[in-house]
Enzyme design. Structure first.
Site, PDB file in Angstrom:
ATOM      1  N   THR A  80       1.526   7.611   0.543  1.00 15.12           N
ATOM      2  CA  THR A  80       0.790   6.645  -0.271  1.00 15.12           C
ATOM      3  C   THR A  80       1.567   6.241  -1.512  1.00 15.12           C
ATOM      4  O   THR A  80       2.409   7.007  -2.003  1.00 15.12           O
ATOM      5  CB  THR A  80      -0.570   7.259  -0.711  1.00 15.12           C
ATOM      6  N   SER A  86       0.788  -1.226   0.000  1.00 15.28           N
ATOM      7  CA  SER A  86       0.000   0.000   0.000  1.00 15.28           C
ATOM      8  C   SER A  86       0.818   1.273   0.000  1.00 15.28           C
ATOM      9  O   SER A  86       0.407   2.254  -0.582  1.00 15.28           O
ATOM     10  CB  SER A  86      -0.926  -0.001   1.220  1.00 15.28           C
ATOM     11  N   GLY A 124      -8.842   9.705  -4.378  1.00 15.27           N
ATOM     12  CA  GLY A 124      -8.273  11.040  -4.241  1.00 15.27           C
ATOM     13  C   GLY A 124      -8.926  12.083  -5.122  1.00 15.27           C
ATOM     14  O   GLY A 124      -9.058  13.251  -4.722  1.00 15.27           O
ATOM     15  N   ARG A 127      -0.222  10.000 -12.737  1.00 16.51           N
ATOM     16  CA  ARG A 127      -1.367  10.384 -11.906  1.00 16.51           C
ATOM     17  C   ARG A 127      -0.918  10.717 -10.464  1.00 16.51           C
ATOM     18  O   ARG A 127      -0.112  10.020  -9.859  1.00 16.51           O
ATOM     19  CB  ARG A 127      -2.374   9.234 -11.874  1.00 16.51           C
ATOM     20  N   VAL A 128      -1.483  11.796  -9.941  1.00 14.99           N
ATOM     21  CA  VAL A 128      -1.252  12.187  -8.552  1.00 14.99           C
ATOM     22  C   VAL A 128      -2.622  12.335  -7.899  1.00 14.99           C
ATOM     23  O   VAL A 128      -3.545  12.881  -8.508  1.00 14.99           O
ATOM     24  CB  VAL A 128      -0.479  13.523  -8.489  1.00 14.99           C
ATOM     25  N   GLY A 129      -2.760  11.851  -6.686  1.00 16.30           N
ATOM     26  CA  GLY A 129      -4.045  11.928  -5.990  1.00 16.30           C
ATOM     27  C   GLY A 129      -4.092  13.079  -4.996  1.00 16.30           C
ATOM     28  O   GLY A 129      -3.389  14.087  -5.143  1.00 16.30           O
ATOM     29  N   ASP A 130      -4.911  12.900  -3.986  1.00 15.46           N
ATOM     30  CA  ASP A 130      -5.098  13.945  -2.974  1.00 15.46           C
ATOM     31  C   ASP A 130      -4.005  13.957  -1.907  1.00 15.46           C
ATOM     32  O   ASP A 130      -3.749  14.993  -1.278  1.00 15.46           O
ATOM     33  CB  ASP A 130      -6.436  13.729  -2.251  1.00 15.46           C
ATOM     34  N   THR A 160      -2.933   3.916   1.488  1.00 16.70           N
ATOM     35  CA  THR A 160      -2.508   5.161   2.140  1.00 16.70           C
ATOM     36  C   THR A 160      -2.463   5.002   3.643  1.00 16.70           C
ATOM     37  O   THR A 160      -3.286   4.294   4.215  1.00 16.70           O
ATOM     38  CB  THR A 160      -3.535   6.276   1.803  1.00 16.70           C
ATOM     39  N   THR A 175      -8.562   9.558   3.117  1.00 16.64           N
ATOM     40  CA  THR A 175      -8.168   8.378   2.349  1.00 16.64           C
ATOM     41  C   THR A 175      -9.300   8.048   1.387  1.00 16.64           C
ATOM     42  O   THR A 175     -10.411   8.549   1.525  1.00 16.64           O
ATOM     43  CB  THR A 175      -7.858   7.182   3.280  1.00 16.64           C
ATOM     44  N   GLY A 176      -8.999   7.237   0.399  1.00 21.51           N
ATOM     45  CA  GLY A 176     -10.017   6.878  -0.569  1.00 21.51           C
ATOM     46  C   GLY A 176      -9.700   7.443  -1.938  1.00 21.51           C
ATOM     47  O   GLY A 176      -8.546   7.754  -2.241  1.00 21.51           O
TER      48      GLY A 176
HETATM   49  C1  SD4 Z   1      -5.073   8.433  -3.706  1.00 19.71           C
HETATM   50  N1  SD4 Z   1      -6.163   8.832  -1.592  1.00 19.71           N
HETATM   51  O1  SD4 Z   1      -3.983   8.327  -4.256  1.00 19.71           O
HETATM   52  C2  SD4 Z   1      -5.192   7.996  -2.253  1.00 19.71           C
HETATM   53  C3  SD4 Z   1      -5.520   6.554  -2.207  1.00 19.71           C
HETATM   54  C4  SD4 Z   1      -5.965   6.009  -0.902  1.00 19.71           C
HETATM   55  O2  SD4 Z   1      -6.466   4.150   0.336  1.00 19.71           O
HETATM   56  O3  SD4 Z   1      -6.218   6.675   0.061  1.00 19.71           O
HETATM   57  N2  SD4 Z   1      -6.117   4.720  -0.810  1.00 19.71           N
HETATM   58  O4  SD4 Z   1      -6.091   8.820  -4.279  1.00 19.71           O
END
Ligand code: SD4
Length: 336
Positions: free
Chosen positions: A213, A93, A249, A223-226, A195, A246-247
């Site tokens: 993460t 992860s 992004g 790609r970049v998330g939150d 994450t 989390t989740g």
């Molecule tokens: C993302 N928020 O890269 C992260 C992924 C995540 O559990 O939280 N996964 O979007």
């Protein structure tokens, strides 16, 4: 932290942090009763210091608590707590062993924020395990907030971080199996998340937070998330409180989720109410397909109250306070 305490704690919630562990779901109070994060909030008398983290990460919260109980500050606690997960090559992860993007590259995002509102962040970092520590170096040793890609990697190496291949055999195998169908389905929940977000409040009542993460498995290259975006994946305001997400992004970024939670707390909402409102902002958007994705928030305020909330069942928060390291089910929006 005293060793006796660690043993007691781990017997409560288990030391396993493998995904899908049968202990992941356990929601035991110190007395062994089932509980939820919301109900615990009302029952717990605030005792500083304490630490909370997304998902079931007892080893990470134990490390953070060890730092806090040795009179360490919240910033050191969240960094060192997150480093435990980053170094764990078996967890697919975060950091080493993280699942790669669809081209087979492990790319890391992380950020950190201190009690002064200083922050540092790295995005699309490759070949360096401790992204959270590189983010801290960005905060402390550069005039910038965010470094990306090659620049971030070169900076890390110039600061003495070791370059290493983060793609383990297990993650490579998982990626090769995924390539057969190449279907991108970012299903994020207990058994599949990418994450760790951590918030700590130290003996003095000062707050810091960190988030690290490998991003969503099999994401597009680049790609970049939150998670490394200050205000989305993490926000700390030492006058008010802090939040980490989390989740999926993309959905957190669209609502600047963590900043929103802190601002709602500033206006008087409890951490629980603020997390619930931030989730409502996502699910009540016209045409939201929230049934197909997960987002979860955890938050704490200056008084030491905590909250957590998610769209779907399955999101948990680990909290280490006094002698007790507990994993709690978060309340969730979708009831069935
Ligand atoms: C993302 N928020 O890269 C992260 C992924 C995540 O559990 O939280 N996964 O979007």
């Amino acid at each position: 932290m005293k060793r006796r305490h660690f043993l007691k704690n781990t017997s409560l919630i288990g030391v396993g942090i493998g995904l899908g562990s049968s202990l992941v779901n356990c929601a035991e109070s110190p007395k062994g009763k089932s509980t939820s994060a919301a109900s615990t909030e009302n029952q717990t008398k605030t005792k500083l210091p304490f630490v909370i983290a997304t998902w079931n990460v007892p080893n990470a919260t134990a490390k953070a608590m060890e730092v806090l109980q040795a009179n360490g500050n919240a910033l050191d606690a969240v960094e060192q707590g997150c480093m435990i997960e980053e170094a764990n090559a078996e967890g697919q992860s975060v950091g080493k062993g993280g699942l790669p993007d669809r081209d087979g590259n492990v790319t890391l995002d992380a950020c950190i924020m201190d009690k002064h509102g200083n922050c540092g962040s790295v995005v699309y970092l490759q070949n360096i395990t401790h992204a959270v520590s590189v983010a801290r170096k960005v905060m402390e040793d550069t005039p910038h907030v965010m470094l990306a890609g090659k620049g971030a990697e070169q900076f890390a190496i110039s600061k003495g971080f070791k370059s290493e291949n983060l793609l383990t055999e297990a993650s490579k195998k998982a990626w090769e199996e995924w390539k057969v169908k190449s279907e991108y389905k970012p299903i994020i929940n207990i058994e599949n998340h990418d994450t760790i977000g951590m918030l700590a409040i130290d003996e003095k009542g000062d707050i810091s937070g960190a988030c690290t993460t490998s991003g969503l498995a099999y994401k597009m290259g680049g790609r970049v998330g939150d998670s490394p975006i200050i205000g989305s994946g993490l926000f700390v305001d030492n006058e008010v409180g802090a939040c980490v997400a989390t989740g999926l992004g993309e959905e957190v970024v669209k609502t600047v989720g963590s900043f929103l939670v802190v601002e709602l707390m500033r206006q008087g909402k409890s951490p629980q109410e603020a997390c619930e409102e931030a989730i409502r902002r996502i699910v009540t958007k016209p045409n939201s397909n929230y049934k197909d994705f997960q987002v979860g928030y955890i938050a704490l305020n200056k008084k030491g109250d905590t909250g957590s909330y998610a769209i779907h069942k399955g999101f948990t928060m680990t909290k280490f306070q006094e002698d007790t390291n507990t994993n709690m089910q978060a309340e969730h929006y979708v009831k069935s």
